[in-house]
Structures are given as C-alpha cells and as structure tokens.
Design an enzyme around this catalytic site. Structure first.
Site, mmCIF file in Angstrom:
data_model
loop_
_atom_site.group_PDB
_atom_site.id
_atom_site.type_symbol
_atom_site.label_atom_id
_atom_site.label_comp_id
_atom_site.label_asym_id
_atom_site.label_seq_id
_atom_site.Cartn_x
_atom_site.Cartn_y
_atom_site.Cartn_z
ATOM 1 N N HIS A 1 0.834 -1.207 0.000
ATOM 2 C CA HIS A 1 0.000 0.000 0.000
ATOM 3 C C HIS A 1 0.873 1.264 0.000
ATOM 4 O O HIS A 1 0.718 2.137 -0.860
ATOM 5 C CB HIS A 1 -0.910 -0.028 1.237
ATOM 6 C CG HIS A 1 -1.829 1.142 1.356
ATOM 7 N ND1 HIS A 1 -3.141 1.099 0.972
ATOM 8 C CD2 HIS A 1 -1.630 2.400 1.809
ATOM 9 C CE1 HIS A 1 -3.712 2.281 1.184
ATOM 10 N NE2 HIS A 1 -2.805 3.093 1.701
ATOM 11 N N GLU A 2 1.788 1.331 0.943
ATOM 12 C CA GLU A 2 2.634 2.531 1.035
ATOM 13 C C GLU A 2 3.545 2.658 -0.184
ATOM 14 O O GLU A 2 3.815 3.762 -0.655
ATOM 15 C CB GLU A 2 3.452 2.527 2.333
ATOM 16 C CG GLU A 2 2.620 2.528 3.628
ATOM 17 C CD GLU A 2 1.561 3.629 3.699
ATOM 18 O OE1 GLU A 2 1.777 4.713 3.123
ATOM 19 O OE2 GLU A 2 0.501 3.381 4.323
ATOM 20 N N HIS B 1 1.631 4.414 -2.868
ATOM 21 C CA HIS B 1 1.692 5.872 -2.706
ATOM 22 C C HIS B 1 3.042 6.404 -3.199
ATOM 23 O O HIS B 1 3.114 7.424 -3.878
ATOM 24 C CB HIS B 1 1.554 6.234 -1.220
ATOM 25 C CG HIS B 1 0.149 6.188 -0.684
ATOM 26 N ND1 HIS B 1 -0.874 6.928 -1.221
ATOM 27 C CD2 HIS B 1 -0.397 5.504 0.364
ATOM 28 C CE1 HIS B 1 -2.000 6.704 -0.522
ATOM 29 N NE2 HIS B 1 -1.735 5.838 0.438
ATOM 30 N N GLU C 1 -4.902 7.547 -3.063
ATOM 31 C CA GLU C 1 -5.405 6.284 -2.535
ATOM 32 C C GLU C 1 -5.733 5.319 -3.674
ATOM 33 O O GLU C 1 -5.642 4.104 -3.505
ATOM 34 C CB GLU C 1 -6.637 6.581 -1.662
ATOM 35 C CG GLU C 1 -6.876 5.594 -0.556
ATOM 36 C CD GLU C 1 -5.764 5.466 0.469
ATOM 37 O OE1 GLU C 1 -4.908 6.374 0.597
ATOM 38 O OE2 GLU C 1 -5.740 4.428 1.148
HETATM 39 ZN ZN ZN Z 1 -3.127 5.209 1.881
#
Ligand code: ZN
Length: 507
Positions: free
Chosen positions: A266-267, A270, A296
């Site tokens: 997830h990170e 980003h 997101e």
């Molecule tokens: Zn996030």
C-alpha cells in the site's frame, strides 16, 4: 513570448516554501522513526516555528502581486503547459492560504497538538469522556475554517476541497449512496456463506524474513530504493523530502502475515506515484499527487487489485513458501489466496477486507457531515457510532477504543474531508485498472510472470507524471474516458468475490 521575469521570481519563492515544507517533513519522519522520546518537546517547538515561517511565506503579498502580473502570460499559454499549470496551482494555494488568518492557524496548530496528545492516552484507556471537549472544539474550529470560504453549497465543501479538490458533499453523498446500496447485499450474501479459514496467516512468521520478503515484492513492483527507503513505525505512512527521496514505513506482526505485507505494498503504491511525477516539477507545488482520492487509488490498486489477485500470487507464492518453508509447506496457493481475501464483518477500518472497507468509510463520512450540519451533537457521537456499526456492518464495538476512538483523523486534524478520499480512491482504482487492461489485455498474464513494468508505465503515463498539473477529474476522464463511476468497482467486487465464495452475486 519571452519568459517573464516575474515567473523566475515566483518560482524562487515557491522553491523556498517547498524546501521548508520538505524540511518539516524530515523532522516529522525523524520524530516517527528514530527520535528519542526526550526530543519531543523541542521537536514540537521546531515544527511549530517552521509551520509559522511557511505560512508567512505562503501569504506574502509579493506572491499575490507576482501572480497578478503573470495573468496575461498564463492566459497566453495552453492550460496544459507546465508554466500555466504552475501559475494556476500556485494561485489556488495562495488564495487558500490568505483566507486563513495567522492567529487562527496558530490556535488550530496548538489545539491539534493538545487534542492528539489527549487522544493518544484516552484510546488505550477507553476514556471517551476525556476527548469529547476537545472534539467539541475541533468541530467549532472546523466550522470556523469553512466560514473562511463563504459561498459554499455544503459546510463540508471547503474542508473536502482541501483534500479532494473539486469534490462536493452532495456529489460524494450520491456516489456513496449508490455504492452502499450495492455493498450491503453483497456483504450479506458473502457472510451467509461458511467463513474462509485464514489460520495459515496466523502462524509464527519471524520479522526479519517478513521484512525481506516485503522488500523483494515492492522492488519487483517498481518502488525505487535508490530514491527511497523503508523504516519501521507503529502506523505505516509515506512521506517525501524531494521527488528523489520518497520514503515509506511499515510495521510487523509476527502472528499476522498479511499485516506488514499488504501495508508495505500500500505505502509503496503511494510512493511510486510520487516517484513517477515529472522530474522538472521538483521544488514547485506541482511536485505532489493531485488529491487524497487519486493517491489512494494508487495505494489500493497495488495493494488490492494487484497484490490480492490470483496472478500476483501465482508468481510470488512459490517465493513466499521458500521464505517460510516450515509455515507454508502444507498450504496450497488456493488456500492462501482465499485466506488473504477473507470477508468478514469487523470493527477496524484499517484491517477491513476489500468488500466491507468502504462501509467503514461511508459511515464516517456521514457522521462528519451530520456533525458539521449540526444534526448530530458531539456528545451523542459515541453512541451513534455504535448504532451505525450495528445497522451497516451488523456488529458493534464492545468499547469506545475500537469505536469512535479508533482513527487518528478527528483528533489530529479537522472534522470534514478526512475520510472520503479512501473510498473515492477505491472506486477510481478499478476505473484506472480497467482502462490499463483495455490498452494492454495481457497485464494479468504479465503479473503472473512477475512483470509489472507495463502496468506501472501506464500509470506513470496517465496518472503519475502530471503531479498536480491536472486535477483528479481531468486525469480520470483522459485516462478512462469517464468521470467518477461506482459501477466498475461494484462489478469488480461481484466478479472477484462471487468466484471466491462460489456464489452467484445478484447485480
Ligand atoms: Zn493510503
């Protein structure tokens, strides 16, 4: 037209603001990672000092004069031209910053620090009474904040606009209502089935191997460690100090294999967005993702659409088994794939599965609007939270710790605009992935072969490189041919989870 001298001066002023902001980010990162506890008081003061200097520079009337002088130059350029985008975004930032009085900014900063401090002690103690007066004040300040932007349609709009530029409460309400209508029966159908056994994820998985495997995965996805690094924090996040230094953090639970792995992906999602922004934007306000929702969309795309897909694990599962031979030797790919996609009614947003996740977000969004509208009083919030969990998720928290105290957002920031980006991002992630598939139908096969360059290059070309030079809706329409649309996302969930749970999902 020759380059006007005012543009050079404007850029010099913007670089200075950027450098100060990145310095503050570095101090923040250090506070979250390596700073000894004794450093806290001085660090708080240093960040407050920097914050004040940044705000002073942002509202310097000289910037206003330069922007005014550059108007005709801006109008002579196509809107896509980087200088035109820079002037447009700098003007937007300037007009926003100058509406916030310095005294209000200082009070807000102090209140947020105090509120966060009280919340961080109140949550483990389940002490909801301790935070309520702070929450009252936060709501008050949030309303005042909105009043600096008169002419809004809904009082939440100025707050939403800060995170998701161009979005309005009424639009989001409609989108979320349509989504909720699709999700509630889907959750019911799935949870009527026998639950998936995910015990294979809860064996003992030593931290060192988990970290090494996570790094292997995100390196393969395309996170550039020459322009980034990973450290440990209790709450994972991404931060950047320049487009060539985009960092992520993670945390490991040795009894939950999915926790570090998926939050790392997830990170990294980003971070790949930030690493993919046009290098020439460095030092300017364009050098950032365009909105909370678009950001997101990328973290969730890599985490869920890619990272929780079967092709992804066709490639990575043999490697995961080699990393944990004792723990996973008797676990088949299918068992593992089902375990990481288990759907259940749960209490904690950040740990929720793909299907129920948005119900957690929609509920918070509705509560934010009700608080701002004045139809919900802060003192009633803790109980209304419980009621909404019962009605939407069919489960209610046994305490406030996992109820209204669970998210940092309302205790470290304003009420309004804090949550919608998560769900807008999920919706957009499928629209963008579908568009990439239309251009490259073999992406799933590539993923199964451990190749992610085509997908990443598509995202870079259609999303990342623009930074803030294009707004969310422009990116979405150019990349997918449509504005925000819930239906592809619902179709994705019905397809994936219909298969996983062996059920025919009603459309
Ligand atoms: Zn996030």
């Amino acid at each position: 037209m020759n380059l006007p001298p005012q543009l050079t001066e404007l850029k010099a002023r913007l670089y200075e603001i950027y450098d100060l902001e990145m310095t503050a980010a570095l101090l923040n990162w250090d506070q979250m990672t390596y700073m000894p506890v004794g450093g806290a008081a001085a660090r708080g003061r240093q960040l407050a000092t920097l914050g004040r200097i940044i705000h002073e520079k942002q509202i310097d009337p000289a910037i206003g004069r330069l922007l005014e002088a550059l108007r005709s130059y801006e109008e002579s350029l196509p809107p896509d031209e980087p200088d035109a985008a820079l002037i447009r975004v700098a003007r937007r930032d300037y007009e926003r910053a100058t509406r916030i009085p310095s005294a209000f900014a200082a009070e807000l900063y102090q209140h947020m620090a105090a509120s966060y401090d009280v919340w961080s002690r109140a949550r483990p103690a389940n002490d909801v009474a301790a935070v309520l007066p702070y929450l009252e004040r936060t709501l008050d300040l949030s309303r005042q904040f909105a009043e600096f932007f008169p002419g809004y349609e809904h009082i939440a709009d100025p707050l939403i606009d800060m995170a998701d530029y161009g979005m309005r409460a009424t639009t989001i309400r409609q989108v979320f209502a349509e989504l909720r209508q699709g999700l509630i029966p889907l959750v019911e159908q799935i949870t009527d089935q026998p639950p998936i056994d995910d015990s294979c994820l809860h064996r003992f998985f030593p931290e060192e191997q988990q970290l090494a495997f996570g790094i292997e995965v995100i390196t393969t996805l395309g996170y550039d460690f020459n322009r980034g690094r990973q450290d440990k924090t209790p709450h994972p996040f991404m931060t950047k100090f320049s487009l060539n230094d985009v960092r992520i953090t993670t945390r490991v639970n040795e009894h939950d294999l999915g926790s570090a792995l998926f939050s790392t992906i997830h990170e990294a999602g980003h971070a790949m967005y930030e690493q993919g922004i046009t290098p020439e934007f460095e030092g300017t306000p364009l050098a950032s993702g365009t909105s909370a929702g678009m950001h997101e969309s990328q973290s969730r795309l890599w985490e869920n659409i890619v990272g929780r897909s079967l092709p992804f694990w066709q490639h990575f599962y043999p490697r995961l088994q080699a990393t944990f031979p004792d723990q996973l030797a008797d676990v088949s790919l299918d068992t593992f794939y089902r375990a990481i996609n288990k759907v259940q009614r749960s209490l904690i947003r950040t740990e929720a599965d793909e299907v129920t996740y948005n119900l957690h977000v929609i509920l918070r969004f509705d509560l934010e609007l009700a608080l701002l509208e004045g139809t919900l009083a802060v003192r009633d919030l803790p109980e209304v939270w419980h009621e909404r969990y019962r009605s939407d998720l069919g489960i209610a928290p046994p305490d406030y710790r996992d109820g209204v105290l669970q998210d940092i957002h309302w205790y470290g920031g304003l009420i309004g605009g804090a949550f919608q980006g998560y769900t807008l991002g999920n919706i957009m992630s499928v629209q963008l992935f579908d568009a990439a598939l239309r251009d490259h139908p073999d992406i799933p096969q590539q993923i199964a072969d451990g190749r992610f360059d085509t997908l990443r290059a598509w995202m870079r070309e259609n999303v990342y490189r623009y930074g803030r030079a294009l707004d969310t809706d422009d990116i979405l329409r150019r990349a997918t041919g449509r504005s925000l649309d819930v239906q592809p996302y619902l179709a994705y969930l019905r397809r994936k989870y219909g298969e996983l749970y062996h059920i025919a999902i009603d459309a």
